[in-house]
Design a protein around this motif. Structure first.
Motif, PDB file in Angstrom:
ATOM      1  N   GLU A  67     -21.038 -34.374 -15.846  1.00 52.26           N
ATOM      2  CA  GLU A  67     -21.848 -33.400 -16.238  1.00 52.26           C
ATOM      3  C   GLU A  67     -22.258 -32.165 -15.132  1.00 52.26           C
ATOM      4  OE1 GLU A  67     -24.205 -35.260 -19.071  1.00 52.26           O
ATOM      5  OE2 GLU A  67     -22.404 -35.569 -20.177  1.00 52.26           O
ATOM      6  N   TRP A  68     -22.120 -31.001 -15.365  1.00 52.44           N
ATOM      7  CA  TRP A  68     -22.762 -30.245 -14.990  1.00 52.44           C
ATOM      8  C   TRP A  68     -22.811 -28.693 -15.374  1.00 52.44           C
ATOM      9  CZ3 TRP A  68     -21.297 -24.847 -13.038  1.00 52.44           C
ATOM     10  CH2 TRP A  68     -22.215 -24.332 -11.737  1.00 52.44           C
ATOM     11  N   ASN A  69     -23.722 -28.194 -15.059  1.00 51.74           N
ATOM     12  CA  ASN A  69     -23.928 -26.442 -15.975  1.00 51.74           C
ATOM     13  C   ASN A  69     -24.329 -25.660 -15.169  1.00 51.74           C
ATOM     14  OD1 ASN A  69     -24.815 -24.868 -17.921  1.00 51.74           O
ATOM     15  ND2 ASN A  69     -27.028 -25.743 -17.910  1.00 51.74           N
ATOM     16  N   GLY A  70     -23.247 -25.016 -15.258  1.00 47.53           N
ATOM     17  CA  GLY A  70     -23.996 -23.371 -14.194  1.00 47.53           C
ATOM     18  C   GLY A  70     -23.091 -22.122 -14.527  1.00 47.53           C
ATOM     19  N   ASP A  71     -23.082 -21.747 -12.936  1.00 51.42           N
ATOM     20  CA  ASP A  71     -22.335 -20.300 -12.248  1.00 51.42           C
ATOM     21  C   ASP A  71     -20.314 -21.058 -12.580  1.00 51.42           C
ATOM     22  OD1 ASP A  71     -21.271 -18.123 -11.900  1.00 51.42           O
ATOM     23  OD2 ASP A  71     -22.609 -17.491 -12.483  1.00 51.42           O
ATOM     24  N   CYS A  72     -19.591 -20.540 -13.805  1.00 50.44           N
ATOM     25  CA  CYS A  72     -18.511 -21.049 -13.565  1.00 50.44           C
ATOM     26  C   CYS A  72     -17.814 -21.167 -11.509  1.00 50.44           C
ATOM     27  CB  CYS A  72     -17.361 -19.974 -14.000  1.00 50.44           C
ATOM     28  SG  CYS A  72     -17.271 -20.696 -15.941  1.00 50.44           S
ATOM     29  N   ASN A  73     -18.559 -19.428 -11.086  1.00 49.45           N
ATOM     30  CA  ASN A  73     -18.059 -19.386  -9.859  1.00 49.45           C
ATOM     31  C   ASN A  73     -19.005 -19.888  -8.991  1.00 49.45           C
ATOM     32  OD1 ASN A  73     -15.924 -18.005  -9.949  1.00 49.45           O
ATOM     33  ND2 ASN A  73     -17.489 -16.245 -11.477  1.00 49.45           N
ATOM     34  N   ASP A  74     -19.907 -20.838  -9.000  1.00 43.98           N
ATOM     35  CA  ASP A  74     -20.688 -21.556  -8.274  1.00 43.98           C
ATOM     36  C   ASP A  74     -20.375 -22.480  -7.104  1.00 43.98           C
ATOM     37  OD1 ASP A  74     -23.069 -23.506  -6.974  1.00 43.98           O
ATOM     38  OD2 ASP A  74     -24.112 -22.864  -8.776  1.00 43.98           O
TER      39      ASP A  74
END
Length: 581
Positions: free
Chosen positions: A250-257
């Motif tokens: 599971e993850w949440n953040g900028d797609c380009n991170d």
């Protein structure tokens, strides 16, 4: 059967019913516009309702692409119960129409009703056609003198809706879809405590595991509904939902991170696409979107495109998607396929163009991988960005156009919708689908590049269909070989490492050079993305060894004289925007 909530039924058992309604929020009151569309009479009956305090003048306009000038309209003076057919010229002055093409049916203290033909052949009248209609609603409380429509005395609101549906759909009745006995509701949204960055374009990715075991049992998704955080409706431009082919985290953040989980690259199987103005996706009773039963936990990824034009800071967002899933499997597995143009700067539009078309191809070399009996398309969503004006997908068999999947000649990026396709359209292996977008770049002085940003352009048709196939993406671009050969011969650009965007930027785009580029796009070889659900290309099969997915000849067609269209020179309309400058 109710497939999409934005589908309006205009006729039930021969009698009229309400086709649609908009409510304009003005400074002192709301104005409601309701309408009934009659295919038999080829007319629309509008009723305009207004509250108190009563305006001195009310304007109801029909705009091709949201501009106030060059707009058809109706002017109403409540005090005198007078209704007039008018239009706004290029200088924002209101003019009385020489041909009064409205039939006033009723005027009361609270509303007035009028009827108008769908197409009047008056060049100052709007032609109501299938696809988006942009309403401009305005009121003036200070004066009955109209004057310039840009005056601060006028209070405006813009709304979008469908006035005309496909004629085949007019007798379809809504069927209430009850919840499955064993259905589960899953919400996938962001729990981030970090605000959105203060930049114009952001892509945010949210990866979540399904909250129940999917290892041994297959499920069907039967409904998908967007959840947009209240107050952020103007920021959330569109969302896509992907199934992950591997167990991720599971993850949440900028797609380009760069910190994004490496296995997230397997989250590439598109199962839904939503855009600003759209409602929920409800599957037909015979089909559902499959997932689970593959021996591992299922993960989904929601990708959100934020369009933060004002570059606001400190904005928190909790938007996402809600799914209704069932263990009661339906007869068919459904799927979604992307048609149109590859997200590439090869697909770019010169500045200063009134109507510049580009077509993306799904050729027979790719549709050959469809199931033996073909696929049945039951839904379509067209998508472009700010300069997109007209979008449609054509269906060819044996080189002849046999119909269209969907068309919107009045497209707006600010109001997008899933169009129910009824009856379903069957696409056979070997058929060709072409998706065309027409762009208006008259307000731009630089090349508009193909890409992901809101200032870039796209041309996509997301088609919903069954039975599911392994073809997920069928899109094209002008081939790099063809494009670089053109720049080498025409502009002596010989450096193979020069970015394509720079090749375009180096050109002074005169009308003749823009026409040259259009001709190249129309006949040049293609680069094709014929992609499987895991993201790899299908094998390229051809007897011509010179061709490949990276350099393939464009499909050839010939026209079908039975396809009927309105000739703008024979039967003109305000939509045609004929320019005599």
């Amino acid at each position: 059967m109710r497939i999409f909530l934005l589908f309006f039924v205009c006729f039930i058992l021969g009698g009229p019913t309400e086709c649609g309604k908009i409510v304009a929020d003005l400074e002192k009151t709301n104005i409601t516009v309701k309408w009934f569309t009659s295919f038999e009479n080829q007319a629309v009956e509008f009723s305009i309702w207004y509250g108190f305090p009563t305006p001195a003048v009310i304007f109801i306009g029909f705009s091709d692409h949201g501009d106030v000038n060059n707009t058809d309209g109706i002017l109403f003076y409540p005090k005198y119960e007078k209704v007039e057919d008018v239009w706004i010229d290029r200088n924002y002055h209101l003019q009385s129409d020489w041909s009064q093409d409205i039939n006033v049916l009723r005027v009361t203290r609270s509303h007035f009703v009028f009827r108008r033909k769908l197409v009047t052949c008056d060049p100052k009248d709007y032609a109501f056609q299938a696809g988006t209609t942009e309403f401009l609603v305005a009121a003036n409380w200070k004066s009955e003198r109209v004057g310039n429509m840009q005056s601060n005395d006028w209070k405006w609101d813009k709304k979008f809706d469908l006035v005309v549906e496909k004629q085949e759909s007019r007798t379809i009745q809504e069927e209430t879809i009850g919840e499955e006995v064993d259905s589960k509701v899953v919400l996938v949204n962001s729990n981030s405590k970090e605000p959105l960055p203060g930049v114009e374009t952001t892509y945010k990715c949210i990866i979540r595991r399904m909250p129940f075991s999917t290892q041994k049992r297959k499920f069907h998704i039967i409904r998908m509904e967007p959840f947009v955080a209240k107050g952020n409706e103007h920021l959330v431009h569109h969302m896509e939902v992907f199934l992950c082919r591997d167990e991720v985290e599971e993850w949440n953040g900028d797609c380009n991170d760069p910190q994004k989980p490496k296995k997230s690259s397997t989250c590439s199987h598109v199962i839904a696409a939503w855009a600003m103005g759209e409602g929920p996706i409800v599957y037909p009773s015979e089909a559902g979107l499959p997932f689970g039963g593959n021996g591992q936990d299922e993960y989904v990824m929601v990708e959100i495109h934020y369009n933060n034009v004002e570059k606001l800071t400190g904005v928190m967002d909790n938007s996402g998607f809600q799914f209704t899933v069932t263990e009661n499997l339906r007869k068919y597995d459904a799927a979604i396929m992307e048609l149109g143009l590859i997200y590439s700067d090869a697909n770019s539009i010169p500045p200063g163009q009134k109507a510049f078309p580009i077509s993306g191809y799904c050729p027979s070399q790719c549709t050959r991988f469809l199931p033996e009996g073909g696929i049945n398309i039951f839904g379509s969503q067209l998508h472009a960005h700010l300069t997109g004006r007209k979008l449609w997908t054509s269906h060819y068999r044996n080189g002849v156009k046999i119909g269209e999947i969907n068309r919107d000649d009045h497209y707006s990026p600010h109001w997008q919708h899933l169009q129910e396709i009824k009856p379903y359209i069957n696409v056979q292996p070997g058929d060709v689908l072409t998706t065309t977008c027409v762009y208006d770049t008259r307000k731009r002085d630089k090349m508009t590049l193909g890409g992901y940003g809101i200032a870039d352009e796209m041309c996509v048709n997301y088609i919903y269909y069954y039975p599911a196939s392994n073809v997920e993406v069928c899109k094209s671009a002008i081939s790099n070989t063809t494009l670089r050969q053109y720049f080498r011969q025409r502009y002596q650009e010989t450096n193979p490492s020069t970015p394509i965007s720079q090749l375009y930027a180096n050109v002074d785009w005169t009308p003749s050079r823009a026409e040259e580029l259009f001709n190249l796009y129309s006949v040049g070889n293609l680069k094709m993305d014929c992609l499987q659900s895991h993201g790899d290309r299908f094998p390229f099969i051809s007897d011509d060894k010179r061709q490949s997915w990276n350099n393939m000849a464009k499909p050839r067609f010939h026209s079908n004289p039975t396809v009927e269209t309105r000739d703008p020179y024979e039967c003109p309309a305000m939509n045609d925007l004929v320019n005599f400058d």
